[in-house]
Write an enzyme that holds these catalytic residues in place. Structure first.
Site, PDB file in Angstrom:
ATOM      1  N   GLU A   9     -11.367   3.472   5.703  1.00 48.31           N
ATOM      2  CA  GLU A   9     -10.313   4.608   6.176  1.00 48.31           C
ATOM      3  C   GLU A   9     -11.177   5.680   7.013  1.00 48.31           C
ATOM      4  O   GLU A   9     -10.944   5.775   8.236  1.00 48.31           O
ATOM      5  CB  GLU A   9      -9.528   5.089   5.159  1.00 48.31           C
ATOM      6  CG  GLU A   9      -8.422   5.844   5.522  1.00 48.31           C
ATOM      7  CD  GLU A   9      -7.485   6.694   4.381  1.00 48.31           C
ATOM      8  OE1 GLU A   9      -8.010   6.530   3.147  1.00 48.31           O
ATOM      9  OE2 GLU A   9      -6.392   7.399   4.691  1.00 48.31           O
ATOM     10  N   ASP A  32       1.737   4.197   2.870  1.00 46.60           N
ATOM     11  CA  ASP A  32       0.782   4.908   2.281  1.00 46.60           C
ATOM     12  C   ASP A  32       1.439   6.006   1.346  1.00 46.60           C
ATOM     13  O   ASP A  32       1.724   5.856  -0.023  1.00 46.60           O
ATOM     14  CB  ASP A  32      -0.353   5.220   3.139  1.00 46.60           C
ATOM     15  CG  ASP A  32      -1.533   5.612   2.625  1.00 46.60           C
ATOM     16  OD1 ASP A  32      -1.798   5.629   1.469  1.00 46.60           O
ATOM     17  OD2 ASP A  32      -2.374   6.304   3.457  1.00 46.60           O
ATOM     18  N   HIS A  57       0.875  -1.137  -0.050  1.00 46.77           N
ATOM     19  CA  HIS A  57      -0.056  -0.195  -0.039  1.00 46.77           C
ATOM     20  C   HIS A  57       0.988   1.297  -0.092  1.00 46.77           C
ATOM     21  O   HIS A  57       1.263   1.787   1.305  1.00 46.77           O
ATOM     22  CB  HIS A  57      -0.801  -0.040   1.171  1.00 46.77           C
ATOM     23  CG  HIS A  57      -1.875   1.065   1.340  1.00 46.77           C
ATOM     24  ND1 HIS A  57      -3.246   0.963   1.940  1.00 46.77           N
ATOM     25  CD2 HIS A  57      -1.844   2.420   0.757  1.00 46.77           C
ATOM     26  CE1 HIS A  57      -3.805   2.134   2.045  1.00 46.77           C
ATOM     27  NE2 HIS A  57      -3.087   3.115   1.178  1.00 46.77           N
TER      28      HIS A  57
HETATM   29  N1  ADE Z   1      -4.249   8.744  -1.937  1.00 53.58           N
HETATM   30  C1  ADE Z   1      -3.336   8.694  -1.496  1.00 53.58           C
HETATM   31  N2  ADE Z   1      -3.262   8.349  -0.149  1.00 53.58           N
HETATM   32  C2  ADE Z   1      -4.591   8.142   0.212  1.00 53.58           C
HETATM   33  C3  ADE Z   1      -5.171   7.576   1.327  1.00 53.58           C
HETATM   34  N3  ADE Z   1      -4.584   7.278   2.292  1.00 53.58           N
HETATM   35  N4  ADE Z   1      -6.497   7.321   1.058  1.00 53.58           N
HETATM   36  C4  ADE Z   1      -7.356   7.774   0.117  1.00 53.58           C
HETATM   37  N5  ADE Z   1      -6.557   8.156  -0.870  1.00 53.58           N
HETATM   38  C5  ADE Z   1      -5.156   8.291  -1.098  1.00 53.58           C
HETATM   39 ZN    ZN Z   2      -3.562   4.645   0.292  1.00 52.76          ZN
END
Ligand code: ADE
Ligand code: ZN
Length: 335
Positions: A195, A273, A14
């Site tokens: 999220e 991320d 990720h």
């Molecule tokens: N694009 C980049 N990082 C992201 C995240 N954590 N959640 C959603 N879109 C993203």
């Molecule tokens: Zn992400």
């Protein structure tokens, strides 16, 4: 623990390549490409990285990506990430990219992928990599379908499809058509879910889109039936502790549910991320989580094993990576 983590063979699953754009490279490329930035200096950029939520981050993140124009820019971005990943013990990476962020500025998807492929080839002896094309969920569903069609000539270079950007109000159901095209083309499927939005988005990512992994999935814990399913079907969660802390998804890392879910038997992984924005690459994410949650070396080793098992590499490479991990753990007397 930190050295143990850095050397630990792992997969990163990720990682948004646009989220690895360090302020220094942002400024270099802005100057070269004559792109105006809303920041006066590198220090100014770093000072702006105080986020209240996902949207406040995305607003800055899309501004930064505007400096990426030529194939060599994308190659440089990828090279810088791969060097850092290798230093962090990443042996395999499945890398998200957002073609719509670039096509909206007139940069062709072929330019983007061409740059990535050069860097991927350059580092292929040290790290295996694949690309996952993400649709921006704040844009309309037909734009995702158009993006897939624009990517069709490059499908040999793409392992899978993902879904990212502003989650709340943009549920997975909107992208069912684009995902069906990907499935028919033999691509692997993942999606950001849970999220900021609730467990219903995770259910929909699994049942409507056919996602094989869930990116984040923090809010899955709100629904015990969903957690049971994640355990039963061993559906991986690609969690990102520093991101969750910086975007206020969890108020305090010590309250992160990563360890509770791991204890329940969920296939949890740790990832970075958007490391240039959240203050740490993958080893830092492991280390911060280990400290905040009191993870043992055995648990950290289990998370690394999960990352390799949850990856989309072929069986031969997977076996090679697992052997490497087993040897590393044995040599550190971790069982
Ligand atoms: N694009 C980049 N990082 C992201 C995240 N954590 N959640 C959603 N879109 C993203
Ligand atoms: Zn992400």
């Amino acid at each position: 623990m930190h050295n143990f983590i850095k050397g630990l063979p792992k997969a990163e699953l990720h990682l948004h390549i646009e989220g690895t754009l360090e302020p220094e490279l942002m400024f270099t490329l802005a100057k070269k490409n004559e792109v105006e930035l809303p920041f006066a200096s590198v220090e100014d950029v770093r000072a702006a990285y105080e986020f209240d939520d996902l949207q406040s981050f995305l607003d800055i993140y899309y501004q930064g990506a505007a400096v990426l124009i030529t194939e060599s820019d994308f190659a440089e971005l990828m090279s810088e990430y791969l060097e850092r990943a290798i230093a962090d013990g990443v042996r395999h990476a499945e890398i998200f990219f957002d073609p719509q962020t670039h096509s909206e500025r007139g940069v062709d998807i072929g330019t983007v992928i061409g740059g990535f492929r050069k860097a991927q080839a350059e580092f292929a002896d040290s790290i295996s990599t694949s690309l996952i094309l993400c649709f921006l969920r704040h844009l309309p569903p037909h734009a995702a379908v158009d993006t897939f069609e624009a990517a069709r000539p490059y499908l040999d270079d793409i392992m899978g499809l993902g879904l990212d950007s502003s989650e709340v109000g943009n549920p997975p159901e909107r992208f069912v058509e684009a995902y069906a095209l990907g499935r028919d083309a033999g691509l692997r499927l993942v999606a950001h879910a849970g999220e900021e939005a609730g467990p219903d988005y995770v259910w929909a990512a699994l049942d409507v889109l056919g996602a094989e992994r869930i990116d984040h999935g923090v809010r899955a814990e709100d629904d015990p039936e969903l957690v049971e399913r994640l355990v039963r079907e061993q559906i991986p969660l690609t969690m990102c502790p520093l991101s969750n802390q910086e975007l206020q998804v969890v108020p305090d890392l010590r309250d992160h549910n990563l360890k509770r879910l791991l204890d329940r038997g969920v296939k949890v992984t740790i990832n970075s991320d958007d490391p240039a924005y959240f203050g740490g690459y993958v080893a830092e994410n492991y280390a911060m989580a280990a400290t905040a949650l009191g993870l043992t070396r055995t648990e950290v080793g289990r998370i690394a094993r999960n990352s390799i098992e949850a990856s989309f590499v072929d069986d031969e490479r997977k076996a090679e990576l697992l052997t490497e991990l087993d040897q590393y753990l044995a040599s550190h007397e971790v069982h």
